[in-house]
Scaffold this motif. Sequence first.
Motif, PDB file in Angstrom:
ATOM      1  N   HIS A   2       0.863  -1.379   0.028  1.00  0.00           N
ATOM      2  CA  HIS A   2       0.012   0.349   0.058  1.00  0.00           C
ATOM      3  C   HIS A   2       0.631   1.278   0.155  1.00  0.00           C
ATOM      4  N   PHE A   3       1.822   1.647  -0.869  1.00  0.00           N
ATOM      5  CA  PHE A   3       2.698   2.625  -1.372  1.00  0.00           C
ATOM      6  C   PHE A   3       1.759   3.969  -1.149  1.00  0.00           C
ATOM      7  N   SER A   4       2.498   5.201  -0.690  1.00  0.00           N
ATOM      8  CA  SER A   4       1.572   6.052  -0.768  1.00  0.00           C
ATOM      9  C   SER A   4       2.694   7.363  -1.643  1.00  0.00           C
ATOM     10  N   ALA A   5       1.991   8.470  -1.911  1.00  0.00           N
ATOM     11  CA  ALA A   5       2.841   8.953  -3.201  1.00  0.00           C
ATOM     12  C   ALA A   5       3.904   9.688  -2.557  1.00  0.00           C
ATOM     13  N   ASP A   6       3.836   9.590  -1.546  1.00  0.00           N
ATOM     14  CA  ASP A   6       5.239  10.664  -1.018  1.00  0.00           C
ATOM     15  C   ASP A   6       6.661   9.137  -0.917  1.00  0.00           C
ATOM     16  N   GLU A   7       6.096   7.587  -0.720  1.00  0.00           N
ATOM     17  CA  GLU A   7       7.213   6.857  -1.520  1.00  0.00           C
ATOM     18  C   GLU A   7       7.228   6.700  -3.031  1.00  0.00           C
ATOM     19  N   ALA A   8       6.465   6.801  -3.021  1.00  0.00           N
ATOM     20  CA  ALA A   8       6.382   6.690  -4.721  1.00  0.00           C
ATOM     21  C   ALA A   8       7.496   8.154  -5.192  1.00  0.00           C
ATOM     22  N   GLN A   9       7.543   9.301  -5.033  1.00  0.00           N
ATOM     23  CA  GLN A   9       8.410  10.825  -4.709  1.00  0.00           C
ATOM     24  C   GLN A   9       9.182  10.668  -4.546  1.00  0.00           C
ATOM     25  N   ALA A  10       8.975   9.700  -3.218  1.00  0.00           N
ATOM     26  CA  ALA A  10      10.734   9.974  -2.465  1.00  0.00           C
ATOM     27  C   ALA A  10      11.685   8.878  -2.680  1.00  0.00           C
ATOM     28  N   ALA A  11      10.900   8.195  -4.219  1.00  0.00           N
ATOM     29  CA  ALA A  11      12.270   6.558  -4.510  1.00  0.00           C
ATOM     30  C   ALA A  11      12.828   7.132  -6.248  1.00  0.00           C
ATOM     31  N   GLY A  12      12.703   8.459  -6.262  1.00  0.00           N
ATOM     32  CA  GLY A  12      13.313   9.285  -6.918  1.00  0.00           C
ATOM     33  C   GLY A  12      12.521   9.873  -8.506  1.00  0.00           C
ATOM     34  N   PRO A  13      12.765  10.545  -9.784  1.00  0.00           N
ATOM     35  CA  PRO A  13      12.086  10.596 -10.551  1.00  0.00           C
ATOM     36  C   PRO A  13      11.899   9.477 -11.850  1.00  0.00           C
ATOM     37  N   ARG A  14      13.201   8.520 -11.524  1.00  0.00           N
ATOM     38  CA  ARG A  14      13.268   7.541 -12.618  1.00  0.00           C
ATOM     39  C   ARG A  14      12.722   6.035 -12.017  1.00  0.00           C
ATOM     40  N   TRP A  15      11.512   5.417 -12.164  1.00  0.00           N
ATOM     41  CA  TRP A  15      12.178   3.925 -11.378  1.00  0.00           C
ATOM     42  C   TRP A  15      10.863   3.093 -12.217  1.00  0.00           C
TER      43      TRP A  15
END
Length: 80
Positions: A60-73
Amino acid sequence: MPPARCPSRPGVMAGNDRIPVRNFNSLKIVVVGTPKTGNTWVKHLLSVVYDLPVIPLGLHFSADEAQAAGPRWISHQHFL
């Protein structure tokens, strides 16, 4: 005169089928599918094609977790 655009395929030049270069500086992909349907294979294929690092995301990942992963993944999730 510049080549005409193909109306049925936006982004493709009519007549010569050249796809213009796109900017992929910010590309995030989550492959979602049921187990045993090729999610991992597709994830690794796209990782190579787009030169993306594979990252793990929580169920259940959040938008913050996705944003923290960086711009490309790229990552994948199983959907049941």
